[in-house]
Write an enzyme that holds these catalytic residues in place. Structure first.
Site, mmCIF file in Angstrom:
data_model
loop_
_atom_site.group_PDB
_atom_site.id
_atom_site.type_symbol
_atom_site.label_atom_id
_atom_site.label_comp_id
_atom_site.label_asym_id
_atom_site.label_seq_id
_atom_site.Cartn_x
_atom_site.Cartn_y
_atom_site.Cartn_z
ATOM 1 C CG HIS A 46 40.754 -9.647 20.944
ATOM 2 N ND1 HIS A 46 41.620 -10.137 21.900
ATOM 3 C CD2 HIS A 46 41.549 -9.275 19.910
ATOM 4 C CE1 HIS A 46 42.861 -10.035 21.489
ATOM 5 N NE2 HIS A 46 42.857 -9.524 20.282
ATOM 6 C CG HIS A 89 49.608 -12.235 19.450
ATOM 7 N ND1 HIS A 89 48.467 -12.995 19.215
ATOM 8 C CD2 HIS A 89 49.218 -10.944 19.374
ATOM 9 C CE1 HIS A 89 47.442 -12.197 18.998
ATOM 10 N NE2 HIS A 89 47.856 -10.950 19.102
ATOM 11 C CE LYS A 130 46.009 -12.494 22.525
ATOM 12 N NZ LYS A 130 46.941 -11.418 22.407
ATOM 13 C CG ASP A 164 49.994 -20.793 43.869
ATOM 14 O OD1 ASP A 164 50.923 -19.958 43.819
ATOM 15 O OD2 ASP A 164 49.029 -20.671 44.641
#
Length: 470
Positions: free
Chosen positions: A213, A389, A391, A396
Site C-alpha cells: 500500500h 483520504h 493518513k 502534542d
C-alpha cells in the site's frame, strides 16, 4: 464409484479443514481472527477451505530476506546517525519505541513540506522527476491509465531518455486494471518495471490478501515523497462521484529520504529479485530545516505487530493533544483501549473521518466504535467537503506523521505501509493548521449509534464482525 469418490473428497475436505483450523489457531494475529477462522472452517468447509487458501495466511513468509540483503546499509545508516543524533533537549517525545519498530534511528538534518491535495502533490512530483539527474524510484498502490497516469508515464519516459535510471513498481491488486501495454511502453523506453503480474514465489497466488500500500517517489536519493495519493484523476478531484478529494502528501529532504530509499530497495528486491544497494546514493545531503525524523515501515513480514504498535506508541506519548485523520476507523482492541485511555487522561483526542463513502463495509463498521471513544471524551469529526483520504496524525506540539497507514486492521496487519514521523514543533504546527481547516469543513458527530438511521444502527454491529479482515 462416483459415490465413493465423493465420499473420499468430502473426507479429505474435512481433514483439510481440521488441519487449517489448527494452523489458524496457532498463527492468527488476533484471537478474534483465530476464532472466526476455526468456526468458519469447521462449519462450512466447502466455502472456508478455498477462502483460507487465499485469505488465511497470517505471515508473509520470505519477505524479510530483503532486509538481510540490506543489513550493511542499515548499519551504515546507524553509524552515520551517530554523528547526527538529535539533541535530547529537542525530543520531548521518547523516540525509542519508534526506532525499535523501524530498526532505524531518528536523525537530524531533515526537511518536510506538506503537499495538500492532488494538484500540489503531483506538481511537486513531476517537477522533481524533471530535475532528476541519476535515478528515479517510484511506487504507487494504484496507477490508472487515465490522464494523470499517462502524464506520469510521459514524465518517466522523458527522464529515461535523458539517461536517468527509472525503476517503477506497483501493486498487483491495487493496479489490477492497469493495461499490460502501459507497462510494456515504459519497458520499451528503457524503464525497469517490476511487473506485478509476474511476482515471484510459488505461493503468490495464495497471498492476494496482502497488499503493498506504499506510495513512494525518490529522486537521486535527495528528495522523497510519501502520503495518501495514488495515481488517478480522482485524486485530482475530477471524479464526479467523489468530487473534491482531500488528501495529503509530504515532500522530504535529508537523511529520512535514504531511509525511505532503503524500504523501496527491500520492496524492489522482493518484487524484482534485484539488489539495489550498490546502485543507489546513500550519502546525500542534509536539509537546512534540520528537523528530527524517522521513516517507520510496517507490514505482515515483520515479526512484531509493527503497524498497530506504531499507533499505540504515538497514543501513549500524547499528553495534551492527539489528532488523527484517517479514511477508515476500524481499530483493534489495543488501539481502541489506548484511545479511550488517552481521552480519559484529559488528552484532546480527535478522530477525523469522511462522511462520503468509498468502501461501504469499513465505513459502516466505524459507527460501531464511535460511541465507545466518545463516551470516554474523544471527539469524532466527519469531513463533508468531498472525500477525505489522508493518513495523518499529530501528537502534542512535537510529533507529526504523514504516510499510508489507515486506522484499521488491514493497514495494521495485512498491508505493507510506511509513515514519515517528524519530531519537530514546526512540522507539528503545519499539520495543526492543516487539520484545523479540515475540522472547519466537518461536523462533529453527536448522535449515538441508537440514534442513527436503521441501516447504520443494525448494519454497523454486523460490519464490525468483519473487522479482523477489513
Amino acid at each position: 464409484m462416483w459415490t465413493l469418490l465423493f465420499s473420499v473428497f468430502v473426507f479429505a475436505l474435512y481433514v483439510t479443514a481440521v488441519v487449517f483450523s489448527v494452523r489458524a489457531a496457532q498463527t492468527a494475529r488476533t484471537p478474534q481472527g483465530a476464532v472466526g477462522w476455526v468456526v468458519f472452517l469447521l462449519s462450512a468447509p466447502f466455502f472456508a477451505v478455498p477462502m483460507y487458501l487465499f485469505l488465511g495466511h497470517h505471515r508473509f513468509r520470505g519477505y524479510r530476506i530483503a532486509r538481510q540483503e540490506s543489513e550493511r546499509v542499515v548499519e551504515g545508516i546507524k553509524t552515520f546517525a551517530d554523528y547526527s543524533k538529535p539533541d535530547p533537549a529537542s525530543m520531548s517525545i521518547n523516540p525509542r519505541p519508534f526506532e525499535f519498530l523501524a530498526h532505524l534511528p531518528v536523525s537530524r538534518g531533515n526537511g518536510a513540506q506538506l503537499l495538500i491535495d492532488g494538484q500540489a502533490t503531483f506538481d511537486a512530483i513531476f517537477e522533481a522527476i524533471d530535475a532528476a539527474k541519476s535515478y528515479v524510484l517510484i511506487q504507487f498502490y494504484i496507477i490508472r491509465d487515465d490522464a494523470l497516469g499517462q502524464k506520469l508515464q510521459e514524465k518517466l519516459i522523458e527522464a529515461s531518455k535523458r539517461g536517468v535510471h527509472v525503476r517503477f513498481m506497483t501493486d498487483a491488486v491495487g493496479s489490477y486494471g492497469l493495461p499490460t501495454q502501459y507497462l510494456e511502453t515504459m519497458q520499451e523506453a528503457g524503464i525497469d518495471v517490476a511487473d506485478p503480474r509476474q511476482q515471484r514465489g510459488p505461493n503468490f497466488r495464495f497471498q492476494l490478501n496482502y497488499r503493498n500500500h506504499r506510495k513512494t517517489v525518490i529522486i537521486d536519493g535527495e528528495t522523497g515523497f510519501i502520503g495518501g495519493h495514488n495515481v488517478g484523476v480522482e485524486y485530482l478531484g475530477e471524479d464526479p462521484h467523489f468530487g473534491h478529494w482531500r488528501d495529503t502528501h509530504l515532500k522530504m529532504t535529508g537523511h529520512v529520504v535514504r531511509q525511505l530509499q532503503l524500504i523501496f530497495s527491500e520492496d524492489w528486491h522482493w518484487a524484482h529479485d534485484e539488489d539495489l544497494i550498490d546502485h543507489l546514493d546513500w550519502a546525500g545531503s542534509v536539509s537546512e530545516q534540520d528537523m528530527n525524523a524517522l521513516l517507520v515501515a510496517t507490514g505482515p513480514g515483520d515479526d512484531t505487530e509493527t503497524g498497530a504498535m506504531m499507533f499505540f506508541s504515538a497514543i501513549a506519548e500524547a499528553k495534551e493533544r492527539l489528532w488523527i485523520a484517517s479514511p477508515y476507523f476500524v481499530p483493534d482492541i489495543d488501539i481502541m483501549t489506548a484511545l479511550q485511555h488517552a481521552a480519559m487522561r484529559g488528552v484532546d483526542v480527535r478522530i477525523l473521518v469522511p462522511e462520503v463513502i468509498d468502501h461501504r463495509l469499513p465505513w459502516l463498521a466505524a459507527f460501531a466504535y464511535f460511541d465507545e471513544v466518545r463516551d470516554c471524551g474523544a471527539r469524532v469529526f466527519r469531513y463533508t467537503d468531498g472525500f477525505m483520504h489522508q493518513k495523518v496524525f499529530v501528537v502534542d506540539d512535537t510529533l507529526m506523521a504523514v504516510g499510508t497507514t489507515n486506522l484499521d486492521n488491514r493497514s495494521f496487519r495485512l498491508n505493507f505501509e510506511a509513515m514519515a514521523l517528524f519530531f519537530d514543533t514546526r512540522a507539528a504546527h503545519d499539520v495543526e493548521q492543516m487539520l484545523l481547516a479540515d475540522f472547519e469543513a466537518s461536523f462533529e458527530l453527536t448522535r449515538s449509534l441508537s440514534q442513527q438511521p436503521a441501516h447504520i444502527r443494525f448494519g454497523a454491529p454486523l460490519a464490525r464482525l468483519f473487522a479482523p479482515i477489513l
